[in-house]
Design a protein around this motif. Sequence first.
Motif, PDB file in Angstrom:
ATOM      1  N   ALA A 125      -4.184  -8.134   0.189  1.00  0.00           N
ATOM      2  CA  ALA A 125      -4.297  -6.813  -0.432  1.00  0.00           C
ATOM      3  C   ALA A 125      -4.006  -5.710   0.591  1.00  0.00           C
ATOM      4  O   ALA A 125      -3.320  -4.712   0.301  1.00  0.00           O
ATOM      5  CB  ALA A 125      -5.693  -6.640  -1.027  1.00  0.00           C
ATOM      6  N   GLN A 126      -4.531  -5.879   1.799  1.00  0.00           N
ATOM      7  CA  GLN A 126      -4.268  -4.890   2.855  1.00  0.00           C
ATOM      8  C   GLN A 126      -2.780  -4.853   3.201  1.00  0.00           C
ATOM      9  O   GLN A 126      -2.183  -3.762   3.380  1.00  0.00           O
ATOM     10  CB  GLN A 126      -5.092  -5.250   4.093  1.00  0.00           C
ATOM     11  CG  GLN A 126      -4.932  -4.263   5.246  1.00  0.00           C
ATOM     12  CD  GLN A 126      -5.753  -4.650   6.456  1.00  0.00           C
ATOM     13  OE1 GLN A 126      -6.386  -5.691   6.473  1.00  0.00           O
ATOM     14  NE2 GLN A 126      -5.750  -3.799   7.478  1.00  0.00           N
ATOM     15  N   SER A 127      -2.162  -6.009   3.257  1.00  0.00           N
ATOM     16  CA  SER A 127      -0.736  -6.055   3.573  1.00  0.00           C
ATOM     17  C   SER A 127       0.096  -5.439   2.455  1.00  0.00           C
ATOM     18  O   SER A 127       1.109  -4.763   2.707  1.00  0.00           O
ATOM     19  CB  SER A 127      -0.308  -7.502   3.807  1.00  0.00           C
ATOM     20  OG  SER A 127       1.059  -7.577   4.109  1.00  0.00           O
ATOM     21  N   GLU A 128      -0.311  -5.635   1.231  1.00  0.00           N
ATOM     22  CA  GLU A 128       0.418  -5.029   0.116  1.00  0.00           C
ATOM     23  C   GLU A 128       0.337  -3.511   0.161  1.00  0.00           C
ATOM     24  O   GLU A 128       1.326  -2.794  -0.116  1.00  0.00           O
ATOM     25  CB  GLU A 128      -0.130  -5.560  -1.218  1.00  0.00           C
ATOM     26  CG  GLU A 128       0.248  -7.001  -1.506  1.00  0.00           C
ATOM     27  CD  GLU A 128      -0.421  -7.550  -2.749  1.00  0.00           C
ATOM     28  OE1 GLU A 128       0.035  -8.569  -3.290  1.00  0.00           O
ATOM     29  OE2 GLU A 128      -1.422  -6.932  -3.196  1.00  0.00           O
ATOM     30  N   ALA A 129      -0.847  -3.004   0.536  1.00  0.00           N
ATOM     31  CA  ALA A 129      -0.982  -1.537   0.657  1.00  0.00           C
ATOM     32  C   ALA A 129      -0.082  -1.008   1.777  1.00  0.00           C
ATOM     33  O   ALA A 129       0.586   0.056   1.626  1.00  0.00           O
ATOM     34  CB  ALA A 129      -2.436  -1.187   0.926  1.00  0.00           C
ATOM     35  N   THR A 130      -0.036  -1.700   2.886  1.00  0.00           N
ATOM     36  CA  THR A 130       0.832  -1.289   3.991  1.00  0.00           C
ATOM     37  C   THR A 130       2.298  -1.347   3.582  1.00  0.00           C
ATOM     38  O   THR A 130       3.115  -0.469   3.960  1.00  0.00           O
ATOM     39  CB  THR A 130       0.588  -2.195   5.204  1.00  0.00           C
ATOM     40  OG1 THR A 130      -0.802  -2.139   5.576  1.00  0.00           O
ATOM     41  CG2 THR A 130       1.448  -1.780   6.377  1.00  0.00           C
ATOM     42  N   ALA A 135       7.281   1.379   2.083  1.00  0.00           N
ATOM     43  CA  ALA A 135       8.367   1.585   1.124  1.00  0.00           C
ATOM     44  C   ALA A 135       8.492   3.063   0.761  1.00  0.00           C
ATOM     45  O   ALA A 135       9.619   3.605   0.642  1.00  0.00           O
ATOM     46  CB  ALA A 135       8.104   0.737  -0.129  1.00  0.00           C
ATOM     47  N   LEU A 136       7.372   3.780   0.580  1.00  0.00           N
ATOM     48  CA  LEU A 136       7.419   5.219   0.271  1.00  0.00           C
ATOM     49  C   LEU A 136       8.007   5.995   1.451  1.00  0.00           C
ATOM     50  O   LEU A 136       8.814   6.932   1.272  1.00  0.00           O
ATOM     51  CB  LEU A 136       6.019   5.731  -0.058  1.00  0.00           C
ATOM     52  CG  LEU A 136       5.414   5.226  -1.378  1.00  0.00           C
ATOM     53  CD1 LEU A 136       3.981   5.709  -1.524  1.00  0.00           C
ATOM     54  CD2 LEU A 136       6.258   5.731  -2.568  1.00  0.00           C
ATOM     55  N   ARG A 159      13.390   1.570   7.841  1.00  0.00           N
ATOM     56  CA  ARG A 159      13.836   0.386   7.115  1.00  0.00           C
ATOM     57  C   ARG A 159      13.231  -0.900   7.714  1.00  0.00           C
ATOM     58  O   ARG A 159      12.798  -1.824   6.987  1.00  0.00           O
ATOM     59  CB  ARG A 159      15.349   0.302   7.155  1.00  0.00           C
ATOM     60  CG  ARG A 159      16.039   1.319   6.244  1.00  0.00           C
ATOM     61  CD  ARG A 159      17.544   1.276   6.422  1.00  0.00           C
ATOM     62  NE  ARG A 159      18.189   2.223   5.505  1.00  0.00           N
ATOM     63  CZ  ARG A 159      19.506   2.497   5.503  1.00  0.00           C
ATOM     64  NH1 ARG A 159      20.311   1.915   6.428  1.00  0.00           N
ATOM     65  NH2 ARG A 159      20.021   3.358   4.642  1.00  0.00           N
ATOM     66  N   ALA A 160      13.174  -1.001   9.028  1.00  0.00           N
ATOM     67  CA  ALA A 160      12.582  -2.170   9.671  1.00  0.00           C
ATOM     68  C   ALA A 160      11.093  -2.308   9.346  1.00  0.00           C
ATOM     69  O   ALA A 160      10.575  -3.414   9.108  1.00  0.00           O
ATOM     70  CB  ALA A 160      12.799  -2.093  11.173  1.00  0.00           C
ATOM     71  N   GLN A 161      10.389  -1.191   9.344  1.00  0.00           N
ATOM     72  CA  GLN A 161       8.960  -1.221   9.034  1.00  0.00           C
ATOM     73  C   GLN A 161       8.716  -1.676   7.604  1.00  0.00           C
ATOM     74  O   GLN A 161       7.811  -2.473   7.331  1.00  0.00           O
ATOM     75  CB  GLN A 161       8.353   0.163   9.259  1.00  0.00           C
ATOM     76  CG  GLN A 161       6.851   0.246   9.038  1.00  0.00           C
ATOM     77  CD  GLN A 161       6.073  -0.619  10.014  1.00  0.00           C
ATOM     78  OE1 GLN A 161       6.452  -0.731  11.175  1.00  0.00           O
ATOM     79  NE2 GLN A 161       4.991  -1.214   9.549  1.00  0.00           N
TER      80      GLN A 161
END
Length: 333
Positions: A125-130, A135-136, A159-161
Amino acid sequence: MSGPIERSRAAKRRNALPLRATLACFVGLAALGACSRHEAPVWQGYVEGEYVYLASSQSGTLAKLGVQRGQTVAASAPVFALEAVDETAARDEARHRLAAAQAQLDDLQTGKRPPEVRVTEAQLAQSEATARKAALQLARDEAQWRAGGISQAQLDDSRAQAASSAAQVRELQNQVRVANLPGRVAQIAAQAADVEAAQATLTQAQWKLDQKRVAAPAAGLVYDTLYRVGEWVQAGSPVVQMLPPQNVKLRFFVPETVVGSLAPGRKILVHCDGCAAEVPATITWVSNAAEYTPPVIYSNEQRAKLVFMVEAHPVMQDAAKLHPGQPVEVRLQ
């Protein structure tokens, strides 16, 4: 003249009396002989016992002797026990090893524990938030780059992030799926084999422990005890000698002229000294071989010496009346 004649007649009568008495005796003996010829023949024999020797397949010190000589015991009654410290420890060790192997198998079949799965889900869940934040930020940087507000290098960093965050999300998603899966098939099969091996070891240890305690295989008489408490008993050495009632049998011998008329199942009556009444029995075996064989040929005199062994078993309730080695007389019922 009458005197001498009367004396002569009296003498004849006196002489006739012993002759009549002698004839009467001969007649009586002949009648007795005729009666005896009609009586059933009686054969000699003895009581035989087929003993059961109780022993353990394991060695050890005799720790307990639960019976005494002359005692009658029931079936499955405890007879004797050997010390079993080593066998008890081996049984307990095998039991614990089996429990450990079974626990490992259960762990492989259920996957990770629920708390461990929840930790991985929280990391996902934390990784999905990051990843969403990355992406934003990438979308804003692309708009700024088109307007000329940022450099190409800054856009490449964004883009790399974003790509790194998305890859981390996919990794954690796979970890969650793996955490909910059981172990691999080969691992489970190997562990199941370990469980079976541990079970076999426990069975073997339990069998050795059970061999240290011996019970009566059937009801019967304790004929003798061969060891005392505290003595060392070798594996296979009999400790108790038993005589079950079904192992008491009769052996008697009949002449050659009679053996052909006897067969298993024929009823007989047995007389023994001290028995209040005759004991009924049943013939169970008739020998095919003579106990005495003439050296060269069968003459009439030698054939009379031929005898054949016959075995019979009394009924169970009468077996206790008979004792091994006791002479008996047998006749047909």
